[in-house]
Motif scaffolding. Structure first.
Motif, short mmCIF file in Angstrom:
data_model
loop_
_atom_site.label_atom_id
_atom_site.label_comp_id
_atom_site.label_asym_id
_atom_site.label_seq_id
_atom_site.Cartn_x
_atom_site.Cartn_y
_atom_site.Cartn_z
N TYR A 71 -63.06 27.71 7.97
CA TYR A 71 -63.91 28.88 8.19
C TYR A 71 -65.05 28.88 7.18
O TYR A 71 -64.86 28.52 6.03
N TYR A 72 -66.24 29.29 7.62
CA TYR A 72 -67.36 29.43 6.69
C TYR A 72 -68.04 30.77 6.91
O TYR A 72 -67.99 31.35 8.00
N GLN A 73 -68.67 31.26 5.86
CA GLN A 73 -69.35 32.54 5.94
C GLN A 73 -70.48 32.47 6.96
O GLN A 73 -71.35 31.63 6.87
N GLY A 74 -70.45 33.34 7.94
CA GLY A 74 -71.45 33.33 9.00
C GLY A 74 -70.91 32.81 10.32
O GLY A 74 -71.54 33.00 11.36
N TYR A 75 -69.74 32.17 10.30
CA TYR A 75 -69.14 31.64 11.53
C TYR A 75 -68.93 32.74 12.55
O TYR A 75 -69.16 32.57 13.75
N HIS A 76 -68.51 33.92 12.08
CA HIS A 76 -68.24 35.02 13.02
C HIS A 76 -69.51 35.54 13.67
O HIS A 76 -69.44 36.15 14.73
N ASP A 77 -70.69 35.31 13.06
CA ASP A 77 -71.93 35.70 13.73
C ASP A 77 -72.11 34.91 15.02
O ASP A 77 -72.64 35.43 16.01
N ILE A 78 -71.69 33.66 15.01
CA ILE A 78 -71.76 32.84 16.22
C ILE A 78 -70.66 33.23 17.20
O ILE A 78 -70.89 33.42 18.39
N VAL A 79 -69.44 33.38 16.68
CA VAL A 79 -68.30 33.69 17.55
C VAL A 79 -68.52 35.01 18.30
O VAL A 79 -68.25 35.11 19.49
N VAL A 80 -69.04 36.04 17.59
CA VAL A 80 -69.18 37.34 18.23
C VAL A 80 -70.22 37.30 19.34
O VAL A 80 -70.11 38.03 20.33
N THR A 81 -71.21 36.44 19.22
CA THR A 81 -72.20 36.32 20.30
C THR A 81 -71.54 35.81 21.57
O THR A 81 -71.76 36.33 22.66
N ASP A 109 -69.96 19.92 11.26
CA ASP A 109 -70.15 19.67 9.84
C ASP A 109 -70.28 20.95 9.02
O ASP A 109 -70.08 20.94 7.80
N PHE A 110 -70.62 22.06 9.69
CA PHE A 110 -70.57 23.35 8.99
C PHE A 110 -69.15 23.65 8.53
O PHE A 110 -68.94 24.39 7.59
N MET A 111 -68.18 23.10 9.24
CA MET A 111 -66.78 23.46 9.05
C MET A 111 -66.01 22.45 8.23
O MET A 111 -64.79 22.42 8.22
N ASP A 112 -66.76 21.63 7.49
CA ASP A 112 -66.15 20.75 6.50
C ASP A 112 -65.75 21.56 5.27
O ASP A 112 -66.24 22.67 5.06
N PRO A 113 -64.87 21.01 4.43
CA PRO A 113 -64.44 21.76 3.24
C PRO A 113 -65.52 21.87 2.16
O PRO A 113 -65.40 22.68 1.25
N THR A 114 -66.57 21.04 2.23
CA THR A 114 -67.65 21.09 1.25
C THR A 114 -68.97 21.33 1.96
O THR A 114 -69.06 21.26 3.19
N MET A 115 -70.02 21.55 1.17
CA MET A 115 -71.34 21.80 1.72
C MET A 115 -72.21 20.55 1.81
O MET A 115 -73.40 20.65 2.10
N ASP A 116 -71.65 19.39 1.58
CA ASP A 116 -72.46 18.17 1.52
C ASP A 116 -73.27 17.95 2.79
O ASP A 116 -74.46 17.65 2.74
N ASN A 117 -72.63 18.07 3.94
CA ASN A 117 -73.35 17.82 5.19
C ASN A 117 -74.34 18.93 5.52
O ASN A 117 -75.37 18.69 6.16
#
Length: 375
Positions: A111-121, A145-153
């Protein structure tokens, strides 16, 4: 005096008029219907309709076309898609259910911050069952790649922004480089598909039509054309990081969306990701640390699931002239539900990275068919 651009009142909101007698609208509806009714479904035409002026026009059409754009099998989809108003009271629980199901079935996703903005749409447009199927497909492809454990991608994808701007407008590029503003202002744009920063639900779903039909990197091209559109404001700004970052972080709500969508598509063709990859990789040495991602350091209240849902619900119902109602969560959380609830509320957040699936052109890229709906 600062120079700025504005959109006139006569600019079309959705490109094609809503009047039944509009010949362009009728023609587009006919083309979409024909593409859906042939065997096999003409996905190429549906992609073109989603990208072209006005997008897919209505949520009813989106319920039929979005699964095709993501290659979700329609023979096992529920016959009735969409969500009646009387069923919307439990939206918060349904949002959490979708996130739990997707993460539970795909343990490699975070899970990443902001994921629910997409899901709720997707939830508001499609209803829970269909939204779950499409969100899972989206999470394993466009958003992977948003859902990787790090922010590298995520940082790597943000690194494509400056090379695009340099090709479009070297003056703006050099100004931004001198200001050392970086690309962090576009982080929330990218990882929520602009869903967090746009206040009009119609604009959000129009962009989703476009992004679903295109290469996963298209949101970064759209971010570039927004910066280009604001050229005058940028160049009139004080040339320091704080000033430029503040300006670009405040995205205008009256953008000429159809013009920018067309321009983003043109830039993708002119400067495909393969041409920009080397420069994007070189940007790592200039990347700001993840701890400086302040433009998406949202308060808990901003990230509460019920806050997001109320905001989106008001926007959607306002289009129908209805007042938004309050939503209350009633179910007692299990351990897994409690964890996701905390994450959705913004109390436990793991920022991840974004999707990068290399393809030759936007219309040639499409997810593989590998999703099964829940019973």
């Amino acid at each position: 005096m600062k120079r700025s651009r504005s959109v006139g009142a006569s600019s079309p909101l959705n490109g094609i008029g809503k009047q039944d007698g509009d010949p362009r609208r009728k023609r587009k509806l006919a083309e979409i219907s024909q593409a859906l009714n042939v065997t096999p479904v003409d996905v190429a035409v549906l992609r073109r309709m989603a990208i072209s002026e006005g997008g897919l026009l209505t949520d009813e059409i989106r319920c039929k076309v979005w699964p095709r754009l993501l290659n979700v099998p329609t023979d096992i989809l529920p016959e009735k898609s969409g969500m009646p108003d009387e069923q919307r009271e439990g939206l918060q629980e349904e949002l959490i259910d979708i996130i739990l199901r997707v993460l539970g079935r795909n343990t490699q996703l975070h899970y990443y911050q902001g994921y629910h903005d997409i899901v709720v749409t997707f939830l508001l447009v499609l209803g829970e069952r269909l939204a779950t199927a499409l969100v899972e497909k989206l999470s394993t492809h466009h958003l992977r790649d948003f859902m990787d454990p790090t922010m590298d991608n995520t940082k790597h994808i943000l690194n494509y922004l400056m090379p695009i701007i340099e090709r479009v407008n070297p003056e703006v590029h050099d100004f931004m480089q001198q200001a050392e503003v970086g690309t962090i202002f576009a982080l929330s744009w990218l990882i929520t598909w602009f869903g967090h920063v746009l206040s009009d639900f119609r604009h959000v779903v129009r962009l989703y039509d476009f992004f679903l039909a295109c290469h996963p990197l298209m949101p970064i091209y759209f971010a570039a054309v927004i910066v280009q559109y604001r050229e005058d404001e940028v160049l009139d700004c004080e040339c320091d990081m704080a000033s430029v970052h503040h300006l670009l972080s405040q995205i205008p709500q009256d953008l000429p969306y159809e013009t920018l969508i067309s321009r983003a598509g043109d830039l993708f063709v002119q400067f495909p990701p393969s041409e920009l990859a080397r420069e994007a990789a070189q940007q790592y040495s200039q990347q700001m640390a993840a701890s400086t991602f302040k433009d998406f350091d949202l308060t808990p209240e901003q990230q509460r699931a019920d806050t997001v849902l109320r905001r989106r619900r008001r926007e959607k119902q306002a289009l129908k002239g209805a007042a938004a109602g309050a939503m209350v969560a009633t179910a007692q959380p299990t351990t897994a539900r409690r964890f996701v609830r905390l994450a959705v509320m913004g109390l436990t957040v793991a920022l991840g990275a974004a999707a990068l699936t290399l393809v030759n052109t936007a219309l040639e890229w499409a997810p593989k068919l590998d999703l099964h709906l829940f019973p």
